[in-house]
Design a protein around this motif. Structure first.
Motif, mmCIF file in Angstrom:
data_model
loop_
_atom_site.group_PDB
_atom_site.id
_atom_site.type_symbol
_atom_site.label_atom_id
_atom_site.label_comp_id
_atom_site.label_asym_id
_atom_site.label_seq_id
_atom_site.Cartn_x
_atom_site.Cartn_y
_atom_site.Cartn_z
ATOM 1 N N TYR A 69 32.104 81.891 -30.389
ATOM 2 C CA TYR A 69 32.997 81.893 -31.729
ATOM 3 C C TYR A 69 34.516 81.823 -31.294
ATOM 4 O O TYR A 69 35.331 81.932 -32.194
ATOM 5 C CB TYR A 69 32.409 83.381 -32.294
ATOM 6 C CG TYR A 69 31.344 83.326 -33.000
ATOM 7 C CD1 TYR A 69 31.378 82.653 -34.456
ATOM 8 C CD2 TYR A 69 30.124 83.628 -32.531
ATOM 9 C CE1 TYR A 69 30.095 82.592 -34.837
ATOM 10 C CE2 TYR A 69 28.910 83.476 -33.078
ATOM 11 C CZ TYR A 69 29.043 83.052 -34.431
ATOM 12 O OH TYR A 69 27.558 83.101 -34.921
ATOM 13 N N SER A 70 34.809 81.675 -29.980
ATOM 14 C CA SER A 70 36.093 81.505 -29.419
ATOM 15 C C SER A 70 36.500 80.099 -30.274
ATOM 16 O O SER A 70 37.924 79.808 -30.286
ATOM 17 C CB SER A 70 36.366 81.242 -28.087
ATOM 18 O OG SER A 70 35.567 80.249 -27.329
ATOM 19 N N LEU A 71 35.539 79.352 -30.402
ATOM 20 C CA LEU A 71 35.995 78.014 -31.309
ATOM 21 C C LEU A 71 36.533 78.220 -32.738
ATOM 22 O O LEU A 71 37.493 77.659 -32.841
ATOM 23 C CB LEU A 71 34.892 76.947 -31.466
ATOM 24 C CG LEU A 71 34.053 76.583 -30.203
ATOM 25 C CD1 LEU A 71 32.941 75.933 -30.577
ATOM 26 C CD2 LEU A 71 34.920 75.395 -29.581
ATOM 27 N N VAL A 72 36.086 79.308 -33.293
ATOM 28 C CA VAL A 72 36.724 79.548 -34.460
ATOM 29 C C VAL A 72 38.155 80.344 -34.385
ATOM 30 O O VAL A 72 39.155 79.933 -35.224
ATOM 31 C CB VAL A 72 35.826 80.757 -35.328
ATOM 32 C CG1 VAL A 72 36.380 81.169 -36.628
ATOM 33 C CG2 VAL A 72 34.511 79.800 -35.555
ATOM 34 N N ILE A 73 38.371 81.239 -33.236
ATOM 35 C CA ILE A 73 39.662 81.705 -33.047
ATOM 36 C C ILE A 73 40.653 80.465 -32.655
ATOM 37 O O ILE A 73 41.744 80.680 -33.146
ATOM 38 C CB ILE A 73 39.365 82.732 -31.736
ATOM 39 C CG1 ILE A 73 38.687 83.650 -32.275
ATOM 40 C CG2 ILE A 73 41.022 83.104 -31.434
ATOM 41 C CD1 ILE A 73 38.094 84.713 -31.061
ATOM 42 N N SER A 74 40.277 79.364 -31.872
ATOM 43 C CA SER A 74 41.207 78.695 -31.356
ATOM 44 C C SER A 74 41.776 77.883 -32.838
ATOM 45 O O SER A 74 42.987 77.477 -32.942
ATOM 46 C CB SER A 74 40.518 77.511 -30.728
ATOM 47 O OG SER A 74 39.585 76.775 -31.504
ATOM 48 N N LEU B 262 34.949 76.377 -40.890
ATOM 49 C CA LEU B 262 33.626 76.457 -41.424
ATOM 50 C C LEU B 262 32.585 75.846 -40.668
ATOM 51 O O LEU B 262 31.524 76.086 -40.504
ATOM 52 C CB LEU B 262 33.642 75.890 -43.026
ATOM 53 C CG LEU B 262 34.547 76.643 -43.945
ATOM 54 C CD1 LEU B 262 34.512 75.818 -45.284
ATOM 55 C CD2 LEU B 262 33.882 78.055 -43.998
ATOM 56 N N ILE B 263 32.949 74.607 -40.239
ATOM 57 C CA ILE B 263 32.140 73.742 -39.202
ATOM 58 C C ILE B 263 31.804 74.326 -37.877
ATOM 59 O O ILE B 263 30.761 74.386 -37.546
ATOM 60 C CB ILE B 263 32.902 72.266 -39.037
ATOM 61 C CG1 ILE B 263 32.818 71.536 -40.157
ATOM 62 C CG2 ILE B 263 32.124 71.370 -37.978
ATOM 63 C CD1 ILE B 263 33.677 70.242 -40.243
ATOM 64 N N LEU B 264 33.021 74.950 -37.421
ATOM 65 C CA LEU B 264 32.873 75.576 -35.958
ATOM 66 C C LEU B 264 32.009 76.860 -35.961
ATOM 67 O O LEU B 264 31.316 77.262 -34.985
ATOM 68 C CB LEU B 264 34.228 75.943 -35.464
ATOM 69 C CG LEU B 264 34.970 74.682 -35.083
ATOM 70 C CD1 LEU B 264 36.433 75.131 -34.620
ATOM 71 C CD2 LEU B 264 34.339 73.971 -33.738
ATOM 72 N N SER B 265 31.796 77.506 -37.329
ATOM 73 C CA SER B 265 31.094 78.638 -37.421
ATOM 74 C C SER B 265 29.779 78.369 -37.293
ATOM 75 O O SER B 265 28.862 79.021 -36.680
ATOM 76 C CB SER B 265 31.258 79.399 -38.814
ATOM 77 O OG SER B 265 32.574 79.769 -38.719
ATOM 78 N N PRO C 274 37.922 73.520 -23.802
ATOM 79 C CA PRO C 274 36.804 73.809 -22.755
ATOM 80 C C PRO C 274 35.555 74.065 -23.571
ATOM 81 O O PRO C 274 34.695 73.519 -22.916
ATOM 82 C CB PRO C 274 37.301 74.921 -22.212
ATOM 83 C CG PRO C 274 38.882 74.673 -22.259
ATOM 84 C CD PRO C 274 39.096 74.203 -23.538
ATOM 85 N N GLU C 275 35.657 74.849 -24.613
ATOM 86 C CA GLU C 275 34.308 75.109 -25.094
ATOM 87 C C GLU C 275 33.785 73.981 -25.787
ATOM 88 O O GLU C 275 32.440 74.085 -26.046
ATOM 89 C CB GLU C 275 34.443 76.407 -26.032
ATOM 90 C CG GLU C 275 34.444 77.595 -25.414
ATOM 91 C CD GLU C 275 33.466 78.125 -24.550
ATOM 92 O OE1 GLU C 275 32.513 78.720 -25.139
ATOM 93 O OE2 GLU C 275 32.949 77.600 -23.408
#
Length: 407
Positions: free
Chosen positions: A88-93, A189-192, A129-130
């Motif tokens: 979920y770091s993708l969402v934070i980014s 929404l997509i990254l979630s 990175p993720e």
């Protein structure tokens, strides 16, 4: 209990061996949205230069701050998530990037611009990175193809960004940057959804960990280190030159051919679209023929065309920009996968290092070239930078770690 364990093993094996195209195209689209929002920064340079009476040195400093924040954290994020994946770091980014663009839309001083681009850079340092790891996990062994699809999304976003800025921001002003926040919301929404797949995938990998260990390359640590250094020098060559195009191509066209801001943005879009095409081509060719040969051709092969560019008329400037974009862009996926294969099990760290170094070289290149432009001329910048692809001769020193595949 045995039945459940057997199911996990079968699912895990299938998940690893099969290329998950739905995940690859989803993360590529998220990459498109992320890099589209990042592309707003250089695309608004002509507007910001006029609004705040900025010098080329200050323009270069904006890029430097963005690229510095985008580059410094990436290896550390990757190293940490190699040990403790954070889906979920993708969402934070994406949240950091949204904040940055919101601040840019209301920035009233040069220093506020620097703060806004720093937020966007932090978002990038968490995302790449993720997201690259997700592409790796969904590759099913087709790593060059997976990285090309992933990179295609980013390059497409970088190409579309300036075009949208020309259509949305240029006619109305800096405040219209806020509309690009919509892309960030879609990205969240997509990254979630991707994060949920990532989380489940890592659970399956943990259940079948012994089957997923990668084979180490038969090279000494010294040879691996030298190879990594050579790859980083090639990244330096590629992204230092790319900085001249992404940050200053519009100014070059406006200065040499008296083009309008909107027309010059169209030429930048054409160049960046060719970069996207080259990225898609490079990965699969690397899988098929061997990454070393694609790296060699991509960097050194661009040299004749970069050397011609400063002396071309408008028509041939457009043609050469397309050729350069296609050739020079085909290297990055091959370089990244080559490095990942040199250091198996360090996908996040290697991805962070190479994305971070790429961003850092882009930022440093933009700052240095901006200073050179102020001291000389924007045309002189293109004469100097045209020699950078000659560094591609260093690809000769890379080992052959991949056999050709008959597809």
């Amino acid at each position: 209990m045995n039945s459940s364990t057997q199911t996990i093993a079968v699912d895990s094996k299938a998940l690893v061996q099969k290329t998950v195209y739905s995940v690859l195209f989803s993360i590529a689209f998220a990459h498109l949205l992320n890099d589209l929002m990042q592309a707003v920064i250089p695309a608004t340079y002509p507007i910001l230069k006029e609004n705040f009476n900025l010098s080329f040195t200050q323009i270069g400093l904006i890029t430097f701050v963005f690229q510095l924040t985008a580059s410094l954290l990436q290896p550390f994020v990757g190293l940490y998530t190699d040990k403790k994946p954070k889906p979920y770091s993708l969402v934070i980014s994406m949240i950091f990037t949204i904040i940055g663009l919101g601040l840019l839309s209301i920035a009233s001083s040069f220093w506020m611009i620097l703060v806004s681009v720093a937020f966007v850079g932090i978002g990038s340092s968490i995302f790449h990175p993720e997201a690259s790891r997700v592409a790796f996990l969904g590759s099913g062994g087709k790593r060059g193809l997976a990285q090309s699809i992933f990179q295609l999304g980013g390059n497409a976003g970088s190409a579309i960004g300036p075009l949208l800025v020309a259509l949305v921001v240029a006619p109305h002003g800096q405040s219209y940057v806020i509309w690009f926040v919509i892309a960030g919301v879609i990205g969240i929404l997509i990254l979630s959804r991707i994060a949920l797949w990532y989380e489940n995938h890592m659970a399956l990998r943990a259940a079948k960990k012994s089957d997923l260990e990668e084979e180490k390359v038969q090279l000494s640590n010294k040879k691996i280190t030298i190879s990594i250094i050579v790859l980083l020098l090639l990244i330096f060559s590629k992204f230092f030159y790319m900085a001249s195009m992404s940050s200053y191509f519009t100014f070059y066209l406006m200065s040499k051919f008296s083009m309008s801001v909107q027309d010059s943005q169209l030429y930048l879009f054409i160049f960046l679209a060719s970069v996207a095409a080259g990225t898609l081509i490079g990965g699969p060719l690397g899988d098929h023929f061997g990454r070393k040969y694609i790296i060699w051709f991509s960097i050194l092969g661009a040299a004749p065309f970069t050397l011609l560019l400063p002396y071309a008329n408008l028509f041939w400037t457009g043609v050469l920009a397309v050729i350069i974009g296609i050739i020079i862009a085909s290297a990055f996926s091959a370089i990244l996968v080559f490095a990942q294969e040199l250091k198996p099990g360090k996908v996040g760290m290697i991805s962070g290092l190479f994305f971070g170094f790429a961003f850092g070289m882009g930022g440093l290149g933009s700052a240095i070239l901006g200073y050179v432009a102020d001291q000389t001329s924007i045309e002189y910048v293109y004469k100097v930078s045209s020699y950078l692809p000659l560094i591609g001769v260093l690809a000769y020193f890379l080992p052959n770690i991949q056999k050709k595949k008959n597809l």
